[in-house]
Design an enzyme around this catalytic site. Structure first.
Site, PDB file in Angstrom:
ATOM      1  N   GLY A  58      86.213  66.570  37.604  1.00  0.00           N
ATOM      2  CA  GLY A  58      87.171  66.847  36.543  1.00  0.00           C
ATOM      3  C   GLY A  58      87.660  68.281  36.655  1.00  0.00           C
ATOM      4  O   GLY A  58      87.023  69.117  37.310  1.00  0.00           O
ATOM      5  N   CYS A  85      80.614  66.724  41.682  1.00  0.00           N
ATOM      6  CA  CYS A  85      81.373  67.928  41.360  1.00  0.00           C
ATOM      7  C   CYS A  85      81.170  68.296  39.879  1.00  0.00           C
ATOM      8  O   CYS A  85      80.085  68.713  39.493  1.00  0.00           O
ATOM      9  CB  CYS A  85      82.840  67.743  41.727  1.00  0.00           C
ATOM     10  N   TYR A  86      82.161  68.125  39.031  1.00  0.00           N
ATOM     11  CA  TYR A  86      81.990  68.411  37.604  1.00  0.00           C
ATOM     12  C   TYR A  86      80.823  67.610  37.035  1.00  0.00           C
ATOM     13  O   TYR A  86      80.100  68.093  36.150  1.00  0.00           O
ATOM     14  CB  TYR A  86      83.272  68.085  36.849  1.00  0.00           C
ATOM     15  N   HIS A 174      82.762  65.927  47.427  1.00  0.00           N
ATOM     16  CA  HIS A 174      83.297  64.601  47.100  1.00  0.00           C
ATOM     17  C   HIS A 174      83.011  63.607  48.235  1.00  0.00           C
ATOM     18  O   HIS A 174      83.703  63.610  49.257  1.00  0.00           O
ATOM     19  CB  HIS A 174      84.801  64.696  46.853  1.00  0.00           C
ATOM     20  N   GLU A 176      83.569  60.467  48.115  1.00  0.00           N
ATOM     21  CA  GLU A 176      84.492  59.328  48.031  1.00  0.00           C
ATOM     22  C   GLU A 176      85.750  59.515  48.869  1.00  0.00           C
ATOM     23  O   GLU A 176      86.456  58.540  49.139  1.00  0.00           O
ATOM     24  CB  GLU A 176      84.867  59.056  46.574  1.00  0.00           C
ATOM     25  N   SER A 227     107.523  37.353  40.427  1.00  0.00           N
ATOM     26  CA  SER A 227     108.611  38.051  41.104  1.00  0.00           C
ATOM     27  C   SER A 227     108.692  37.691  42.581  1.00  0.00           C
ATOM     28  O   SER A 227     109.695  37.959  43.227  1.00  0.00           O
ATOM     29  CB  SER A 227     108.416  39.565  40.970  1.00  0.00           C
ATOM     30  N   GLY A 228     107.609  37.112  43.109  1.00  0.00           N
ATOM     31  CA  GLY A 228     107.537  36.826  44.531  1.00  0.00           C
ATOM     32  C   GLY A 228     106.740  37.862  45.291  1.00  0.00           C
ATOM     33  O   GLY A 228     106.418  37.685  46.462  1.00  0.00           O
ATOM     34  N   GLY A 229     106.407  38.996  44.627  1.00  0.00           N
ATOM     35  CA  GLY A 229     105.576  40.012  45.254  1.00  0.00           C
ATOM     36  C   GLY A 229     104.124  39.599  45.277  1.00  0.00           C
ATOM     37  O   GLY A 229     103.713  38.637  44.628  1.00  0.00           O
ATOM     38  N   VAL A 230     103.318  40.362  45.991  1.00  0.00           N
ATOM     39  CA  VAL A 230     101.915  39.988  46.170  1.00  0.00           C
ATOM     40  C   VAL A 230     101.165  39.992  44.838  1.00  0.00           C
ATOM     41  O   VAL A 230     100.346  39.102  44.578  1.00  0.00           O
ATOM     42  CB  VAL A 230     101.228  40.901  47.206  1.00  0.00           C
ATOM     43  N   ASP A 231     101.434  40.956  43.957  1.00  0.00           N
ATOM     44  CA  ASP A 231     100.671  41.062  42.712  1.00  0.00           C
ATOM     45  C   ASP A 231     100.926  39.869  41.796  1.00  0.00           C
ATOM     46  O   ASP A 231      99.986  39.225  41.316  1.00  0.00           O
ATOM     47  CB  ASP A 231     101.025  42.361  41.978  1.00  0.00           C
ATOM     48  N   SER A 232     102.193  39.589  41.543  1.00  0.00           N
ATOM     49  CA  SER A 232     102.505  38.467  40.647  1.00  0.00           C
ATOM     50  C   SER A 232     102.118  37.139  41.282  1.00  0.00           C
ATOM     51  O   SER A 232     101.695  36.207  40.588  1.00  0.00           O
ATOM     52  CB  SER A 232     103.990  38.473  40.283  1.00  0.00           C
ATOM     53  N   SER A 233     102.236  37.038  42.601  1.00  0.00           N
ATOM     54  CA  SER A 233     101.880  35.786  43.289  1.00  0.00           C
ATOM     55  C   SER A 233     100.385  35.513  43.209  1.00  0.00           C
ATOM     56  O   SER A 233      99.949  34.400  42.907  1.00  0.00           O
ATOM     57  CB  SER A 233     102.319  35.842  44.756  1.00  0.00           C
ATOM     58  N   LYS A 370      95.624  47.708  45.295  1.00  0.00           N
ATOM     59  CA  LYS A 370      96.479  46.838  46.100  1.00  0.00           C
ATOM     60  C   LYS A 370      95.738  46.197  47.270  1.00  0.00           C
ATOM     61  O   LYS A 370      95.919  45.000  47.541  1.00  0.00           O
ATOM     62  CB  LYS A 370      97.674  47.634  46.615  1.00  0.00           C
TER      63      LYS A 370
END
Length: 514
Positions: A58, A85-86, A174, A176, A227-233, A370
């Protein structure tokens, strides 16, 4: 959803830019992880049945008034804790150590010398110092009782510390981020060596728990925003697995799509996948609402509201559906502003939603990144051309036109974008480049074409590489490819006499221009 997972690791967020990345790294190791704000109560934390707790970094200093903190009882729960870290500084501050401002801030690469390999550095047993990534101005000067130093750097005497008897550990660097060598093995030392977690969180287990949760939550007809995109599909197919024929997919053509996109979506989902799909032609409606609007936040909110109004109208036609499925992802939520993150821009499906909407949201991907969604789509059996389709914003080309959206500006940016898509994909860079598109900048400049003076539009080409859209770097496209793109746009798109290439990373920019 977390309660359905046998092993769960909580990331407590203190406002770090890397909190989401920590959770993602934990999940990459096969352990379910979720993020909670630093003020979460002990009852809430224990209700999530954590195997371990990770305190994020942070921007604050623990000794400043009003600095974010946590309940001191967190360290008495008997649950292993790792501070980063923080998070390390806060743990030491609360437990009786001393944190001070360093003589100078330490940012970037440093060489870590391990003093004690167990349990975090077992893979570093030999080979000398390794590179880690530092980002701090404060440091731990004195450790709390029971803690001992486990690693150091040339500038930081306490780069890692712990109290094994209580399962409390901390890192000043870090693990990560990709700049830290063997960072994943350090986190896995905590997950598997300290927390004794099992790597049981997979896409198949996510599907199972999500389907179960959707069935508990959703009763009766459901519509999905497709919408046809990966997320909505992916979200649509996942919910379909849970509710079956109760789902109707609504594809809204708002007139802001790329070239040929509308017909492609209809063909793929109605004809190829055999899904129940309602196509709504709302082009005139959206363009009328956007007329004369130049502020990007206003555009997003107008588009978000109109989407919802169309879905509400269509829901009434499908037997009174009460639920709306959206493909909202975690980066959408973060950028739209949360309790620990500032507003970057309102995503149409988060910050752009009207307060008086009639439908209840179902967002099964809300905690995913994603790349996780792509893996989920593959597990669900979606075609590769959908799974690997590059991200496209819900507001569409409206946020790739700086200034007012008109039929003329849409046709111009649509034609330029088609050239960008064709050239980069044709060069075999479609999968390695996260996102690429054209922007109508709203700028005009003097040029010369056919010995005549022109005063025409400037198009910007944007191409980035990324893992999760939280950060991105500009793509180093071959110069001859950029040359072809520029020549084609100027030669084939009327009204354009200049093409520029955007070489800004995220941050400080965002991927989209608006």
């Amino acid at each position: 959803m977390a309660a359905l997972h046998e092993d769960n690791v909580i990331v407590m967020d203190f406002g770090a830019q890397y909190s989401q990345l920590i959770a993602r790294r934990v999940r990459e190791s096969g352990v379910h992880s979720e993020i909670v704000p630093h003020w979460a109560s002990l009852r809430d934390i224990m209700a999530r049945r954590p195997r371990g707790i990770i305190l994020s970094g942070g921007p604050s200093s623990v000794y400043q008034e009003g600095a974010p903190t946590c309940n001191p009882g967190l360290f008495e729960l008997g649950v292993p804790v790792l501070g980063i870290c923080y998070g390390l500084q806060l743990m030491c501050h609360i437990l009786g150590g001393r944190v001070v401002r360093g003589d100078h801030r330490e940012y970037g690469r440093a060489l870590l010398h391990v003093d004690e390999t167990e349990p975090l550095f077992t893979s570093w047993a030999s080979g000398g110092p390794r590179q880690v990534w530092m980002s701090h101005g404060d440091l731990v000067l004195d450790l709390p009782p029971g803690f001992r130093v486990m690693a150091h750097t040339g500038e930081c005497a306490i780069a890692a510390a712990g109290d094994p008897s209580r399962g409390l550990y901390g890192l000043q660097f870090h693990p990560e981020v990709s700049h830290t060598d063997q960072g994943r093995s350090i986190l896995e030392g905590f997950l598997f060596g300290v927390c004794q977690a099992s790597p049981t969180w997979t896409m198949s287990s996510f599907i199972e728990s999500s389907v179960e949760e959707i069935r508990r939550k959703v009763q009766g007809p459901v519509i999905s925003a497709l919408s046809g995109g990966v997320d909505s599909s992916v979200s649509t197919v996942l919910v379909h697995r849970a509710v079956g024929e109760n789902l109707t997919s609504i594809f809204v053509d708002h007139g802001l799509l790329r070239k040929g996109e509308s017909s492609q979506v209809i063909q793929t989902f109605r004809e190829r996948l055999g899904m129940r799909l309602v196509h709504v032609d709302a082009r005139e409606r959206f363009l009328r609402r956007l007329e004369g609007v130049t502020d990007p936040e206003a555009k997003r909110k107008i588009i978000g509201e109109q989407f919802i109004r169309v879905f509400e109208e269509e829901a009434r036609k499908t037997g009174g559906a009460r639920y709306l499925v959206q493909g909202t992802l975690y980066p959408d939520v973060i950028e739209s502003g949360t309790a620990t993150a500032a507003l970057i821009k309102s995503h149409h499906n988060v910050g752009g939603l009207p307060e008086d909407m009639e439908l209840e949201l179902v967002e099964p991907l809300r905690d995913l990144f994603k790349d996780e969604v792509r893996a989920l789509g593959t597990e669900l059996g979606l075609p590769a051309e959908i799974v690997w389709r590059q991200p496209f914003p819900g507001p569409g080309l409206a946020v790739r036109i700086i200034g007012s959206v008109t039929p003329e500006s849409l046709e111009l940016v649509r034609a330029a974008d088609a050239i960008v898509q064709e050239e980069i994909t044709g060069a075999g860079l479609g999968k390695t480049t996260w996102q690429f598109f054209a922007v109508l900048t709203g700028l005009k400049s003097v040029g010369v074409m056919g010995d005549d003076r022109t005063y025409a539009n400037t198009v910007a080409v944007r191409a980035v590489t990324s893992e999760d859209a939280m950060t991105a770097d500009w793509a180093r496209l071959p110069l001859d490819l950029l040359g072809r793109i520029s020549s084609r746009i100027v030669g084939e798109v009327p009204g354009v006499n200049r093409v520029v290439y955007d070489i800004t990373s995220k941050p400080p920019a965002t991927i989209e221009w608006e």
